[in-house]
Design an enzyme around this catalytic site. Structure first.
Site, short mmCIF file in Angstrom:
data_model
loop_
_atom_site.label_atom_id
_atom_site.label_comp_id
_atom_site.label_asym_id
_atom_site.label_seq_id
_atom_site.Cartn_x
_atom_site.Cartn_y
_atom_site.Cartn_z
N GLY A 1 60.83 91.48 37.30
CA GLY A 1 60.74 91.29 35.87
C GLY A 1 61.50 90.08 35.39
N TYR B 1 63.42 108.48 28.37
CA TYR B 1 63.94 107.16 28.69
C TYR B 1 65.29 107.28 29.39
CZ TYR B 1 65.75 102.41 28.16
OH TYR B 1 66.29 101.16 28.39
N LYS C 1 66.35 105.69 33.10
CA LYS C 1 67.44 104.74 33.31
C LYS C 1 68.55 105.35 34.15
CE LYS C 1 67.48 101.15 32.20
NZ LYS C 1 66.87 99.92 32.79
N ASP D 1 53.07 93.53 40.52
CA ASP D 1 53.54 94.68 39.76
C ASP D 1 54.56 95.44 40.60
OD1 ASP D 1 53.84 97.10 38.37
OD2 ASP D 1 51.73 97.13 37.74
N LYS E 1 54.60 90.31 36.42
CA LYS E 1 53.16 90.45 36.17
C LYS E 1 52.59 89.29 35.34
CE LYS E 1 51.58 94.34 34.73
NZ LYS E 1 51.46 95.54 33.88
N ARG F 1 61.36 86.43 31.87
CA ARG F 1 62.01 86.18 30.58
C ARG F 1 63.24 87.09 30.47
NH1 ARG F 1 57.35 89.08 29.68
NH2 ARG F 1 56.21 87.15 29.30
N GLY F 2 63.96 86.96 29.37
CA GLY F 2 65.05 87.87 29.05
C GLY F 2 66.20 87.89 30.04
N ILE F 3 66.72 89.08 30.27
CA ILE F 3 67.90 89.24 31.13
C ILE F 3 67.60 88.81 32.56
CG2 ILE F 3 69.44 90.95 32.17
CD1 ILE F 3 69.32 92.47 29.48
N GLY F 4 66.44 89.17 33.07
CA GLY F 4 66.10 88.81 34.44
C GLY F 4 66.08 87.31 34.64
#
Length: 277
Positions: free
Chosen positions: A16, A167, A171, A73, A41, A19-22
């Protein structure tokens, strides 16, 4: 933020990471010379989300690292194995796995669809399992092997258990896998650890929420997670094995006393699963 050891020629596989944290973690390692394999993906631009796995790799290389995009994926065993094989073929091995890919749905139980439930379990738990399992034979051969999972400490406060049980289950499942592997592979020289943000992080996921602009203003930048991850991955695996870290605590321990550069204002919004007191 400087690291205690060079990342030159160390190879990370990040799920993943488009973008973002990854992506922030990938860039943090790339600036120190790492090889980064991104499994994601997003091969084509998304109307509501910035970037693709290909633009992310371009950013990795612009930052000074070597990058490789694998479109796939994390729920699919064949895609995961293809990413691991590509990392080994291109860079000769794997030193770090970052289990970052995640799905979130905080609907009340009666409103949560089975499709959303399955998506969270498949990406968060199954994806973490599949990528770590596939990489383990290569991590065993690394002189500084780490598996860093972006998941929270196990806070059994009934509030968090009841806020969004499905959720939370997904996690906490990621965290339980990490803690379990820390003991299962205690003699393998691999550092299994978890990292969670103290506050909301300004990502597309937050932007797209109701009231997203206000939430982003009260969120810190993904770079705080990147700097924390680099600090963890710079330490000997045995020092971090079985630990669950909070980003701000990692940086404070590393001597960073001013977190204002990461944004969020004077009173940033505390993240879920953490008791502010």
């Amino acid at each position: 933020m400087s690291s205690e050891s060079s990342f030159t020629d160390r190879t990370l596989v990040v799920s993943g990471g488009s973008r973002g944290i990854g992506l922030a973690i990938a860039l943090g390692a790339a600036r120190l010379g790492a090889n980064v394999v991104l499994l994601a993906k997003t091969a084509e631009p998304h109307p509501k989300l910035p970037g693709t796995v290909h633009t992310a790799v371009a950013e990795v290389e612009a930052a000074g690292g070597k990058g490789l995009a694998v479109v796939g994926d994390v729920r699919n065993e064949e895609d995961v194995q293809r990413a691991v094989d590509a990392a080994v073929q291109r860079f000769g091995g794997i030193d770090v796995v970052v289990n970052n890919a995640s799905a979130i749905a905080t609907d009340r139980t009666e409103d949560l669809s089975a499709k959303k439930f399955d998506l969270m379990m498949d990406i968060n738990v199954r994806g973490t399992f599949l990528l770590t399992k596939a990489a383990l034979p290569h991590l065993r051969n690394s002189a500084s092997a780490h598996v860093l999972t972006i998941s929270p400490p196990l806070n059994m406060n009934p509030y968090w258990l009841g806020a969004h049980p499905s959720y939370t289950l997904s996690k906490y499942g990621m965290t339980l896998l990490s803690l379990g592997w820390a003991n299962e592979y205690a003699d393998a020289g691999i550092g299994f650890s978890c990292l969670w943000p103290q506050t909301y992080i300004a990502t597309s996921a937050v932007t797209n929420l109701a009231g997203g602009d206000a939430l982003v203003a009260a969120s810190r930048s993904p770079e705080i997670m990147a700097d924390s991850a680099v600090a963890i991955l710079s330490r000997p695996p045995s020092e971090v094995n079985g630990e669950c870290f909070i980003d701000a605590d990692v940086l404070t321990a590393a001597g960073v006393t001013d977190l204002s550069r990461y944004g969020g204002g004077d009173n940033p919004m505390w993240d879920i699963f953490l008791d502010k007191s």
